[in-house]
Design an enzyme around this catalytic site. Structure first.
Site, PDB file in Angstrom:
ATOM      1  N   PHE A  81      -6.873   4.909   7.672  1.00  0.00           N
ATOM      2  CA  PHE A  81      -5.519   5.072   8.202  1.00  0.00           C
ATOM      3  C   PHE A  81      -4.704   3.788   8.032  1.00  0.00           C
ATOM      4  O   PHE A  81      -5.258   2.695   8.118  1.00  0.00           O
ATOM      5  CB  PHE A  81      -5.572   5.440   9.696  1.00  0.00           C
ATOM      6  CG  PHE A  81      -6.421   6.646   9.969  1.00  0.00           C
ATOM      7  CD1 PHE A  81      -5.878   7.928   9.873  1.00  0.00           C
ATOM      8  CD2 PHE A  81      -7.769   6.515  10.271  1.00  0.00           C
ATOM      9  CE1 PHE A  81      -6.664   9.056  10.081  1.00  0.00           C
ATOM     10  CE2 PHE A  81      -8.567   7.635  10.484  1.00  0.00           C
ATOM     11  CZ  PHE A  81      -8.007   8.907  10.391  1.00  0.00           C
ATOM     12  N   GLY A  82      -3.401   3.970   7.855  1.00  0.00           N
ATOM     13  CA  GLY A  82      -2.499   2.830   7.855  1.00  0.00           C
ATOM     14  C   GLY A  82      -2.108   2.499   9.285  1.00  0.00           C
ATOM     15  O   GLY A  82      -2.403   3.257  10.214  1.00  0.00           O
ATOM     16  N   GLY A  83      -1.476   1.361   9.478  1.00  0.00           N
ATOM     17  CA  GLY A  83      -0.900   1.017  10.782  1.00  0.00           C
ATOM     18  C   GLY A  83      -1.886   0.654  11.876  1.00  0.00           C
ATOM     19  O   GLY A  83      -1.554   0.733  13.054  1.00  0.00           O
ATOM     20  N   SER A 121       0.817  -1.215   0.000  1.00  0.00           N
ATOM     21  CA  SER A 121       0.000   0.000   0.000  1.00  0.00           C
ATOM     22  C   SER A 121       0.854   1.269   0.000  1.00  0.00           C
ATOM     23  O   SER A 121       1.586   1.547   0.945  1.00  0.00           O
ATOM     24  CB  SER A 121      -0.934  -0.003   1.215  1.00  0.00           C
ATOM     25  OG  SER A 121      -1.587   1.229   1.279  1.00  0.00           O
ATOM     26  N   GLY A 169       0.686  -2.231   4.149  1.00  0.00           N
ATOM     27  CA  GLY A 169       1.302  -0.903   4.131  1.00  0.00           C
ATOM     28  C   GLY A 169       2.476  -0.833   5.072  1.00  0.00           C
ATOM     29  O   GLY A 169       3.634  -0.998   4.672  1.00  0.00           O
ATOM     30  N   MET A 175      -8.564   8.753  -0.591  1.00  0.00           N
ATOM     31  CA  MET A 175      -9.518   9.106   0.477  1.00  0.00           C
ATOM     32  C   MET A 175     -10.011  10.531   0.284  1.00  0.00           C
ATOM     33  O   MET A 175      -9.237  11.403  -0.118  1.00  0.00           O
ATOM     34  CB  MET A 175      -8.835   9.011   1.840  1.00  0.00           C
ATOM     35  CG  MET A 175      -8.216   7.666   2.113  1.00  0.00           C
ATOM     36  SD  MET A 175      -7.403   7.669   3.723  1.00  0.00           S
ATOM     37  CE  MET A 175      -6.573   6.093   3.658  1.00  0.00           C
ATOM     38  N   ASP A 217      -4.558   3.971  -2.179  1.00  0.00           N
ATOM     39  CA  ASP A 217      -5.692   4.361  -1.338  1.00  0.00           C
ATOM     40  C   ASP A 217      -6.076   5.816  -1.550  1.00  0.00           C
ATOM     41  O   ASP A 217      -5.387   6.719  -1.078  1.00  0.00           O
ATOM     42  CB  ASP A 217      -5.311   4.185   0.139  1.00  0.00           C
ATOM     43  CG  ASP A 217      -5.143   2.727   0.512  1.00  0.00           C
ATOM     44  OD1 ASP A 217      -6.102   1.960   0.345  1.00  0.00           O
ATOM     45  OD2 ASP A 217      -4.043   2.369   0.974  1.00  0.00           O
ATOM     46  N   MET A 232     -12.135  -5.307   4.172  1.00  0.00           N
ATOM     47  CA  MET A 232     -11.362  -4.444   5.074  1.00  0.00           C
ATOM     48  C   MET A 232     -11.212  -5.157   6.412  1.00  0.00           C
ATOM     49  O   MET A 232     -12.200  -5.549   7.032  1.00  0.00           O
ATOM     50  CB  MET A 232     -12.070  -3.100   5.289  1.00  0.00           C
ATOM     51  CG  MET A 232     -12.120  -2.183   4.074  1.00  0.00           C
ATOM     52  SD  MET A 232     -10.536  -1.906   3.262  1.00  0.00           S
ATOM     53  CE  MET A 232      -9.549  -1.223   4.606  1.00  0.00           C
ATOM     54  N   ASP A 240      -7.315  -6.188   3.395  1.00  0.00           N
ATOM     55  CA  ASP A 240      -6.614  -4.914   3.565  1.00  0.00           C
ATOM     56  C   ASP A 240      -6.696  -4.399   5.005  1.00  0.00           C
ATOM     57  O   ASP A 240      -7.787  -4.131   5.500  1.00  0.00           O
ATOM     58  CB  ASP A 240      -7.283  -3.902   2.607  1.00  0.00           C
ATOM     59  CG  ASP A 240      -6.600  -2.553   2.566  1.00  0.00           C
ATOM     60  OD1 ASP A 240      -5.542  -2.383   3.180  1.00  0.00           O
ATOM     61  OD2 ASP A 240      -7.147  -1.658   1.884  1.00  0.00           O
ATOM     62  N   GLY A 241      -5.528  -4.272   5.645  1.00  0.00           N
ATOM     63  CA  GLY A 241      -5.466  -3.649   6.966  1.00  0.00           C
ATOM     64  C   GLY A 241      -4.851  -4.539   8.025  1.00  0.00           C
ATOM     65  O   GLY A 241      -5.318  -5.652   8.269  1.00  0.00           O
ATOM     66  N   GLY A 242      -3.748  -4.071   8.618  1.00  0.00           N
ATOM     67  CA  GLY A 242      -3.129  -4.807   9.718  1.00  0.00           C
ATOM     68  C   GLY A 242      -2.497  -6.122   9.310  1.00  0.00           C
ATOM     69  O   GLY A 242      -2.334  -7.032  10.140  1.00  0.00           O
ATOM     70  N   HIS A 250      -1.016  -1.092  -4.401  1.00  0.00           N
ATOM     71  CA  HIS A 250      -2.310  -0.714  -3.832  1.00  0.00           C
ATOM     72  C   HIS A 250      -2.338   0.788  -3.568  1.00  0.00           C
ATOM     73  O   HIS A 250      -1.462   1.324  -2.887  1.00  0.00           O
ATOM     74  CB  HIS A 250      -2.535  -1.495  -2.535  1.00  0.00           C
ATOM     75  CG  HIS A 250      -3.884  -1.310  -1.932  1.00  0.00           C
ATOM     76  ND1 HIS A 250      -4.999  -2.000  -2.359  1.00  0.00           N
ATOM     77  CD2 HIS A 250      -4.309  -0.509  -0.927  1.00  0.00           C
ATOM     78  CE1 HIS A 250      -6.042  -1.644  -1.641  1.00  0.00           C
ATOM     79  NE2 HIS A 250      -5.654  -0.728  -0.757  1.00  0.00           N
ATOM     80  N   MET A 276     -11.748   5.176  -1.437  1.00  0.00           N
ATOM     81  CA  MET A 276     -12.528   5.373  -0.210  1.00  0.00           C
ATOM     82  C   MET A 276     -13.173   6.746  -0.309  1.00  0.00           C
ATOM     83  O   MET A 276     -12.823   7.692   0.408  1.00  0.00           O
ATOM     84  CB  MET A 276     -11.603   5.277   1.012  1.00  0.00           C
ATOM     85  CG  MET A 276     -11.241   3.845   1.352  1.00  0.00           C
ATOM     86  SD  MET A 276      -9.775   3.745   2.386  1.00  0.00           S
ATOM     87  CE  MET A 276      -8.542   3.765   1.114  1.00  0.00           C
ATOM     88  N   HIS A 288      -7.919   1.619  -4.725  1.00  0.00           N
ATOM     89  CA  HIS A 288      -8.950   1.461  -3.698  1.00  0.00           C
ATOM     90  C   HIS A 288      -9.531   2.832  -3.386  1.00  0.00           C
ATOM     91  O   HIS A 288      -8.889   3.648  -2.728  1.00  0.00           O
ATOM     92  CB  HIS A 288      -8.291   0.835  -2.454  1.00  0.00           C
ATOM     93  CG  HIS A 288      -9.195   0.699  -1.266  1.00  0.00           C
ATOM     94  ND1 HIS A 288      -8.702   0.469   0.006  1.00  0.00           N
ATOM     95  CD2 HIS A 288     -10.544   0.755  -1.144  1.00  0.00           C
ATOM     96  CE1 HIS A 288      -9.712   0.387   0.850  1.00  0.00           C
ATOM     97  NE2 HIS A 288     -10.842   0.563   0.185  1.00  0.00           N
TER      98      HIS A 288
HETATM   99  C1  DX5 Z   1      -6.643   1.754   5.115  1.00  0.00           C
HETATM  100  C2  DX5 Z   1      -6.117   1.463   3.737  1.00  0.00           C
HETATM  101  C3  DX5 Z   1      -5.040   0.455   3.725  1.00  0.00           C
HETATM  102  C4  DX5 Z   1      -3.800   0.807   4.475  1.00  0.00           C
HETATM  103  C5  DX5 Z   1      -3.257  -0.468   5.047  1.00  0.00           C
HETATM  104  O1  DX5 Z   1      -7.733   2.583   5.021  1.00  0.00           O
HETATM  105  O2  DX5 Z   1      -7.158   1.008   2.896  1.00  0.00           O
HETATM  106  O3  DX5 Z   1      -4.716   0.063   2.387  1.00  0.00           O
HETATM  107  O4  DX5 Z   1      -2.813   1.428   3.703  1.00  0.00           O
HETATM  108  O5  DX5 Z   1      -2.204  -0.178   5.878  1.00  0.00           O
HETATM  109  P1  DX5 Z   1      -1.611  -1.211   6.940  1.00  0.00           P
HETATM  110  O6  DX5 Z   1      -1.144  -2.405   6.173  1.00  0.00           O
HETATM  111  O7  DX5 Z   1      -0.484  -0.440   7.563  1.00  0.00           O
HETATM  112  O8  DX5 Z   1      -2.701  -1.546   7.900  1.00  0.00           O
HETATM  113 ZN    ZN Z   2      -6.616   0.098   0.912  1.00  0.00          ZN
END
Ligand code: DX5
Ligand code: ZN
Length: 214
Positions: free
Chosen positions: A141-143, A6, A195, A35, A33, A135, A173-175, A31, A66, A64
């Site tokens: 948010f990432g992380g 990501s 990400g 937003m 994102d 999701m 996607d996520g974590g 990927h 959002m 992606h």
């Molecule tokens: C969150 C995004 C993800 C994000 C994932 O809204 O859609 O793609 O970048 O990040 P990590 O892998 O750090 O959770």
């Molecule tokens: Zn994403």
């Protein structure tokens, strides 16, 4: 396992360097994102920035969105040369029409579900889509921390896809890290987005490779 790192977690002050290792890595897609600060409580980057990313990225783009009314941007996503356009189920009251517009533009169509949206809502659209993106965090948010219930959703989705004769891939996607990635593989996921686990690692190419080998 297919991996889609990501871009959100990349170093935007040095994208050229990021794309250098990325283009030679075992990553399958990039990927992206987008937003809007309305559908999700954050703003990332838009098409003027992505135009430059697309120029230096040599792998297929997994976009992606959002954002509200993603159908307004089918042309912009297509102009990036994207391989896959993901729209949120929650943002599309006329999802069947949007999927058709994405296909007409010559892209693969993905439908994304937030953590609180059950996979059962896909019953009547599953056979028409190329990918379902689950999701495993609340988007924006990432992380963030992986929501364990996603594993049951992957399993339920796999059964729904089989039942409806859908060929759609399951992306999560996520974590995602090595541990959650392994669990997701066992549950039946086809593509993992990561990400922080990749871009935050001392050696991102190696982190990507470790996930790809799962
Ligand atoms: C969150 C995004 C993800 C994000 C994932 O809204 O859609 O793609 O970048 O990040 P990590 O892998 O750090 O959770
Ligand atoms: Zn994403």
């Amino acid at each position: 396992m297919r991996i889609s790192p990501s871009l959100l977690s990349a170093n935007f002050a040095n994208l050229e360097a990021e794309m250098k290792w990325f283009n030679q890595s075992s990553a399958d897609w990039l990927h992206i994102d987008v937003m809007d600060g309305v559908f999700v409580p954050n703003i990332s980057f838009g098409f003027p920035v992505l135009k430059h990313v697309a120029r230096i990225c040599q792998k297929p783009l997994d976009v992606h969105l959002m954002i509200v009314q993603p159908e307004k941007f089918v042309g912009e996503v297509k102009a990036l040369g994207a391989y896959l356009m993901n729209v949120h189920y929650e943002a599309c009251p006329h999802l069947h029409r949007v999927v058709g517009q994405i296909h007409e533009a010559g892209m693969k169509a993905g439908v994304t579900l937030n953590p609180a949206t059950p996979v059962s809502v896909l019953e009547d659209i599953a056979a028409d889509v190329d990918l379902v993106l689950l999701m495993s965090v609340n988007p924006g948010f990432g992380g963030q921390k992986f929501i364990p219930h996603t594993l049951e959703k992957v399993d339920a989705l796999r059964r729904l896809l089989d039942r409806t004769g859908s060929q759609a891939l399951i992306e999560v996607d996520g974590g995602v890290n090595l541990e959650t990635g392994r669990q997701l593989k066992e549950a039946g996921a086809d593509v993992l987005v990561a990400g922080n686990y990749i871009f935050g690692a001392p050696d991102p190419a190696q982190a990507c490779e470790a996930l790809a080998k799962l």
